[in-house]
Design a protein around this motif. Sequence first.
Motif: not given
Length: 292
Positions: A125-140
């Motif tokens: 329930x943290x809202x931003x978890x996993x590989x997809x979230x890491x990619x989203x956080x540092x998207x170009x």
Amino acid sequence: MTDTPSTCALSQDTALPAPPPARRVERVQVRDGVVSAGERAVPEEVPVALTFNGTTHAVMMASPTDISDFALGFALTEGIVASAAEILSREVIVVDEGIEARMWIAEEKMKHLSARRRALAGPTGCGLCGVESLVEAVKPAALVTADTRFSPATLLDAMATLGPLQSLNHETRAVHAAAYFEPGRGILALAEDVGRHNALDKLVGKAAEAGFDTARGLLLLTSRVSIEMVQKAAVLGVGVIAAVSAPTSLAIRTAEAAGITLCAIVRQDGFEVFTHPGRIALPSPERQNHVA
């Protein structure tokens, strides 16, 4: 355009008034060993729910000003819509618990947003978890092609004009500001907020509403520059960021890749350029030596 469901809106006479941006509170002051009672103005901070088609996408703690601009800017910088025209309707409702910024978008846009949220939601329930979230956080960041050049004096003058216009910060000394500046026209839009990201989202919304050709100007920030600030600046479309504080390493790499000129530590006596210095009309080394 689809019709907005009637359940989306509250009538004006049932809506509560917006909270003031600042309040005066009692405090005890200790200065040089002297204790005195009095008051201080402090900024208000309220939860703002950003909803799309009746579904809450995010709740942000923010100053209760320019919420409609905030909602538009957030939708743009988050990539939920590509332009203000893609938001079918937008309204701000003050409730007991805070403020709701309600937006309605086309169903295909909403389906994409719902799929994105499902991909990013984690099991805890943290809202931003996993590989997809890491990619989203540092998207170009979006690639910026603005080619307007600025003199060092213009940067310094622009930053000098920002302070006097920060009315909420003058009152509280506790909020950030983001502003859009054009040479010869000055500061055309400014937003303040307890959160630096919120201030920039509000500015993006103001610029979109006004239809500014942001390739002509630069972005002024009173905060440090992190990756999110660069990503939002790229959506704004400015070629130059000028900030009073320092950038992070990731912000520098992101600005470099996005084609943004990142100027930071902008003070009365000068500034530092970290990426794409070609947009700043710096004196040539020969002239610097001659002047010295």
